[in-house]
Design an enzyme around this catalytic site. Structure first.
Site, PDB file in Angstrom:
ATOM      1  N   THR A  78       0.841  -1.201   0.000  1.00 15.68           N
ATOM      2  CA  THR A  78       0.000   0.000   0.000  1.00 15.68           C
ATOM      3  C   THR A  78       0.880   1.256   0.000  1.00 15.68           C
ATOM      4  OG1 THR A  78      -1.476  -1.318   1.357  1.00 15.68           O
ATOM      5  CG2 THR A  78      -1.975   1.034   1.187  1.00 15.68           C
ATOM      6  N   HIS A 137      -0.114  -9.861  -5.597  1.00 17.37           N
ATOM      7  CA  HIS A 137       0.722 -10.668  -4.700  1.00 17.37           C
ATOM      8  C   HIS A 137       1.102 -11.986  -5.366  1.00 17.37           C
ATOM      9  CE1 HIS A 137       0.018  -7.908  -1.471  1.00 17.37           C
ATOM     10  NE2 HIS A 137      -1.249  -8.220  -1.309  1.00 17.37           N
ATOM     11  N   MET A 259      -0.395   8.681   6.199  1.00 13.57           N
ATOM     12  CA  MET A 259      -1.188   7.692   5.444  1.00 13.57           C
ATOM     13  C   MET A 259      -2.281   7.086   6.320  1.00 13.57           C
ATOM     14  SD  MET A 259       1.328   5.835   2.665  1.00 13.57           S
ATOM     15  CE  MET A 259       0.077   4.625   2.255  1.00 13.57           C
ATOM     16  N   MET A 288      -3.560   0.141   8.934  1.00 17.13           N
ATOM     17  CA  MET A 288      -2.318   0.845   9.257  1.00 17.13           C
ATOM     18  C   MET A 288      -2.044   0.530  10.728  1.00 17.13           C
ATOM     19  SD  MET A 288      -1.535   2.505   6.449  1.00 17.13           S
ATOM     20  CE  MET A 288      -0.353   3.690   7.036  1.00 17.13           C
ATOM     21  N   GLY A 291       3.397  -0.385  11.468  1.00 16.90           N
ATOM     22  CA  GLY A 291       4.339   0.196  10.507  1.00 16.90           C
ATOM     23  C   GLY A 291       5.775   0.240  11.005  1.00 16.90           C
TER      24      GLY A 291
END
Ligand code: PPS
Length: 325
Positions: A78, A137, A259, A288, A291
């Site tokens: 992403t 993927h 993001m 998210m 990270g």
């Protein structure tokens, strides 16, 4: 072109979930059109549904202005999609904020793997306005064969399998509705029996072609360590020239915190829809998530860390790649 073997062993059965109830091993039988595929690269674990799409994927028409973002799941896809889309569209933040990333940069095979989704994402991707930005993927052996003759830009991203294991486990539980044990999921990864496995081979196939002009090989760890350096490589790859100020703005836009609060990139809607579909509606999960590099230390036992390290060592034997790149 492909053979499909049902997987009925107890370990694979234990990985059944609403998003993917049964799995098959997809094997490419005809190696003639692929660059440098070795025998390990010919197979991939996928949901049973995929067998109805495998040939359509393989024969998909590729254009030279396509941009393909290819990764094993949870490797920073992403993040890379947003970076690459903006680079290729001259930093058009206005459109990037108006239109969700999943529409600007389409998940090619989602309709071919997600049990409860009845969209034909392969046909939808074919009809995207050009230049098409396409996320996949799939491993090299299953991707459209025209990738190797038309040679559009391909950006590949890898990530350390220990962090992938943790990120994928949360994804599998919350987005795909898996209710089995974490132990079974980790054993599945170590046995290369989870969806899209084998994992290390996925990376090695693209590492081997990293010097081809149309291929850019990145790692999640590099992006965390030196995003400025990565942005410079990506802009060269797209033959773009941005000022230092523009790159600083992009660096900021791509930060985890930005993001995460950006509705066009944080996948809040996609996650809510998938959780609803796969029996996790109403529960809390953020795509998210953390990270970070090294989050595995907080979630994997010492025993599993050692076993993953041994797994990585064995799978990389004889290769000049290591996951600290
Ligand atoms: S997917 O579902 O396979 O497409 O997931 P993917 O996008 O490949 O990977 C999701 C993980 O990437 C993290 N992520 C980021 N890290 C740092 N900076 C930015 N900007 C960023 N964007 C996404 C995301 O948090 C997932 O990792 P984990 O470890 O689960 O937090």
């Amino acid at each position: 072109m492909f053979s499909f073997k049902p997987l009925n062993c107890e370990l694979v059965k234990s990985l059944s979930c609403p998003g993917a109830p049964t799995f098959i091993e997809v094997k490419l039988e005809d190696l003639s059109e692929n660059p440098r595929l070795d025998s390990e690269s010919k197979t991939c674990i996928l949901p049973e549904k995929y067998q109805h799409f495998a040939d359509k994927v393989r024969n998909f028409e590729v254009f030279d202005d396509d941009v393909w973002i290819v990764t094993f799941p949870k490797c920073g896809t992403t993040w890379t999609q947003e970076m690459v889309w903006l680079m290729d569209h001259d930093l058009d933040y206005h459109t990037a904020k108006q239109i969700n990333l999943n529409r600007r940069s389409a998940y090619f095979e989602i309709g071919a793997i997600a049990n409860n989704l009845s969209v034909d994402s392969i046909s939808n991707t074919a009809n995207l306005p050009r230049p098409r930005h396409i996320k996949s993927h799939l491993p090299m052996a299953l991707l459209p064969k025209q990738l190797w003759t038309v040679k559009p830009r391909i950006v590949y991203v890898s990530r350390n399998p220990k962090d992938v294991a943790v990120s994928y486990m949360h994804h599998y539980q919350m987005i795909m509705g898996y209710r089995g044990t974490e132990k079974n999921f980790l054993e599945g990864l170590l046995a290369d029996k989870v969806m899209y496995c084998p994992q290390v081979q996925h990376v090695l196939d693209f590492w081997r072609i990293r010097d081809q002009q149309n291929v850019l090989f990145l790692t999640y760890e590099q992006m965390k360590r030196d995003l400025v350096g990565v942005l410079s490589r990506v802009s060269q790859f797209f033959r773009k020239c941005f000022s230092e100020e523009q790159l600083t703005e992009l660096f900021h836009h791509l930060s985890f915190d930005e993001m995460k609060k950006n509705p066009a990139t944080n996948n809040v809607e996609m996650v809510a829809a998938a959780m609803q579909m796969n029996g996790r509606g109403g529960e809390k999960f953020e795509f998210m998530r953390k990270g970070q590099v090294g989050d595995y230390k907080n979630e994997l036992s010492v025993d599993y860390i050692e076993r993953f390290e041994e797994y990585i060592r064995q799978k990389l034997e004889g290769n000049d790649f290591d996951f600290s790149h």
